[in-house]
Every structure is written in C-alpha cells, then in structure tokens.
Design a protein around this motif. Structure first.
Motif, PDB file in Angstrom:
ATOM      1  N   ASP A   5       0.863  -1.181   0.000  1.00  0.00           N
ATOM      2  CA  ASP A   5       0.000   0.000   0.000  1.00  0.00           C
ATOM      3  C   ASP A   5       0.900   1.232   0.000  1.00  0.00           C
ATOM      4  N   ASP A   6       1.093   1.806  -1.179  1.00  0.00           N
ATOM      5  CA  ASP A   6       2.070   2.902  -1.228  1.00  0.00           C
ATOM      6  C   ASP A   6       1.485   4.237  -0.772  1.00  0.00           C
ATOM      7  N   THR A   7       0.207   4.254  -0.384  1.00  0.00           N
ATOM      8  CA  THR A   7      -0.280   5.495   0.244  1.00  0.00           C
ATOM      9  C   THR A   7       0.438   5.726   1.575  1.00  0.00           C
ATOM     10  N   ALA A   8       1.008   4.656   2.135  1.00  0.00           N
ATOM     11  CA  ALA A   8       1.736   4.794   3.401  1.00  0.00           C
ATOM     12  C   ALA A   8       3.049   5.555   3.215  1.00  0.00           C
ATOM     13  N   PHE A   9       3.522   5.634   1.967  1.00  0.00           N
ATOM     14  CA  PHE A   9       4.816   6.287   1.701  1.00  0.00           C
ATOM     15  C   PHE A   9       4.660   7.772   1.373  1.00  0.00           C
ATOM     16  N   ASP A  10       3.435   8.218   1.208  1.00  0.00           N
ATOM     17  CA  ASP A  10       3.181   9.570   0.714  1.00  0.00           C
ATOM     18  C   ASP A  10       2.833  10.513   1.862  1.00  0.00           C
ATOM     19  N   PRO A  11       3.733  11.425   2.194  1.00  0.00           N
ATOM     20  CA  PRO A  11       3.512  12.330   3.324  1.00  0.00           C
ATOM     21  C   PRO A  11       2.241  13.161   3.177  1.00  0.00           C
ATOM     22  N   ASP A  12       1.769  13.340   1.951  1.00  0.00           N
ATOM     23  CA  ASP A  12       0.556  14.136   1.753  1.00  0.00           C
ATOM     24  C   ASP A  12      -0.713  13.303   1.853  1.00  0.00           C
ATOM     25  N   ASP A  13      -0.535  11.998   1.971  1.00  0.00           N
ATOM     26  CA  ASP A  13      -1.713  11.134   2.045  1.00  0.00           C
ATOM     27  C   ASP A  13      -2.187  11.054   3.498  1.00  0.00           C
ATOM     28  N   PRO A  14      -3.500  11.073   3.693  1.00  0.00           N
ATOM     29  CA  PRO A  14      -4.013  10.975   5.079  1.00  0.00           C
ATOM     30  C   PRO A  14      -3.617   9.682   5.782  1.00  0.00           C
ATOM     31  N   HIS A  15      -3.252   8.667   5.013  1.00  0.00           N
ATOM     32  CA  HIS A  15      -2.861   7.391   5.622  1.00  0.00           C
ATOM     33  C   HIS A  15      -1.346   7.204   5.651  1.00  0.00           C
ATOM     34  N   PHE A  16      -0.633   8.298   5.493  1.00  0.00           N
ATOM     35  CA  PHE A  16       0.828   8.255   5.556  1.00  0.00           C
ATOM     36  C   PHE A  16       1.302   7.619   6.856  1.00  0.00           C
ATOM     37  N   ASP A  17       2.277   6.707   6.727  1.00  0.00           N
ATOM     38  CA  ASP A  17       2.889   6.102   7.908  1.00  0.00           C
ATOM     39  C   ASP A  17       4.398   6.100   7.724  1.00  0.00           C
ATOM     40  N   PRO A  18       5.084   7.006   8.420  1.00  0.00           N
ATOM     41  CA  PRO A  18       6.528   7.151   8.221  1.00  0.00           C
ATOM     42  C   PRO A  18       7.313   5.887   8.567  1.00  0.00           C
ATOM     43  N   ARG A  19       6.683   4.974   9.298  1.00  0.00           N
ATOM     44  CA  ARG A  19       7.394   3.749   9.681  1.00  0.00           C
ATOM     45  C   ARG A  19       7.299   2.668   8.608  1.00  0.00           C
ATOM     46  N   SER A  20       6.519   2.948   7.560  1.00  0.00           N
ATOM     47  CA  SER A  20       6.468   1.981   6.469  1.00  0.00           C
ATOM     48  C   SER A  20       7.515   2.345   5.430  1.00  0.00           C
ATOM     49  N   ASP A  21       8.429   1.418   5.212  1.00  0.00           N
ATOM     50  CA  ASP A  21       9.578   1.643   4.340  1.00  0.00           C
ATOM     51  C   ASP A  21       9.320   0.946   3.001  1.00  0.00           C
ATOM     52  N   PRO A  22       9.513   1.666   1.890  1.00  0.00           N
ATOM     53  CA  PRO A  22       9.281   1.009   0.583  1.00  0.00           C
ATOM     54  C   PRO A  22      10.084  -0.277   0.417  1.00  0.00           C
TER      55      PRO A  22
END
Length: 152
Positions: free
Chosen positions: A75-92
DNA sequence: GCCAACGTTGGC
DNA sequence: GCCAACGTTGGC
C-alpha cells in the motif's frame, strides 16, 4: 474460493463510488490494522468474493458484492507524506501495509442491514456480529455467505 | 455526540 | 513483558 466482508464508510467510499470507478475496480488501501493487513497480504486470493459493507452510516449493512482481482501488494499510500494514511514507519524496502484490488460484481437489490443480520439465529458466531468487533476486513463462512444472500 | 470495546504506544 | 494512557472504530 473464500468469502470475505470489507467495511467502508459510504461518506468516504461507498458502493456507488466503486461502481463509478474505471473498470469498477479500486485498490483497498488505507487499512492500518495488522489483522486486516495479514489477511490482505497472505490470505485473499484472486476470485474470492467479498461482501461490501457500509459502516458508520444511518443504516449500516451489506450493500453489494465485490471480487478480489489483485492479490496483496504494498500500500504505497503509506509512503506519501501528503496522504491521510501516511505512515513514516512503512519503508518502501520493507512495506508495513498491504492492499488488494477489488472489482464490483453487483450491487444488492437492497441493503441487508446489520439489525436484520443480528436477528438471525443462523448467523450466530459470525465475526461481524461479535461484540466490539472492529475489524474492517474479515472472513465469512460459506454457510453464512449463502444464508445472507438468501435474504436478498 | 456518546461511549464501549479494542488496538497501539511507550515508559518502566 | 506489563500495563496505563491514548487513539480509533462504529453502533446507537
């Protein structure tokens, strides 16, 4: 083949939103719960059938059927700081969150409401009906699937 | 809007 | 590893 139920708030993304998507297909992203993640990542298979459930709405219930068309992928929405579901702990390189793609099979002719489901002894033990259940992705037994469809 | 139930976080 | 504090879910 397995059966599932997935919840969505219709104010966010409802069955009609799915119907209006290109190819009536949508990535089921934004899920940030490990149990749900594990099911999407490890268990859901192409062709599995899914009840589309409307939650947090006036009349919560099952409103349609969808189908898994792409199995678990990051789920690459976790990688996008502008996404409401951003999770900085998820690493590509080591994604924490996964999603599947689902496609609309059909809308039900009517909403099979939660309150109706609760009244059916045949559905005793169904995960959706258990007290305090908050999972947004859960398995449905074949028996429960068939019974619920018979209510339509 | 309330609140019960549950998951996650982080101090110890 | 425990557990209190906190945040979220979701029905009502």
């Amino acid at each position: 083949m397995q059966y599932w139920l997935m919840k969505s708030e219709p104010d966010e993304f409802g069955i009609d939103d799915l119907a209006n998507r290109p190819d009536q297909t949508e990535p089921w992203d934004g899920v940030r719960n490990y149990q749900a993640r594990n099911m999407m990542r490890d268990e859901m298979r192409r062709g599995d059938q899914v009840f589309f459930y409307h939650s947090s709405t006036r009349e919560p219930g099952i409103v349609g059927i969808a189908e898994v068309v792409r199995e678990g992928y990051p789920d690459d929405t976790a990688f996008d700081p502008d996404d409401p579901h951003f999770d900085p702990r998820s690493d590509p390189d080591n994604p924490r969150w996964y999603r599947v793609d689902v496609r609309l099979v059909r809308k039900l002719q009517r909403t099979i409401t939660l309150s109706e489901l609760k009244q059916k002894p045949e559905l005793e033990g169904m995960q959706l009906l258990r007290k305090g259940n908050r999972l947004s992705v859960m398995p449905v037994s074949e028996e429960h699937w068939a019974f619920i469809l018979s209510l339509e």
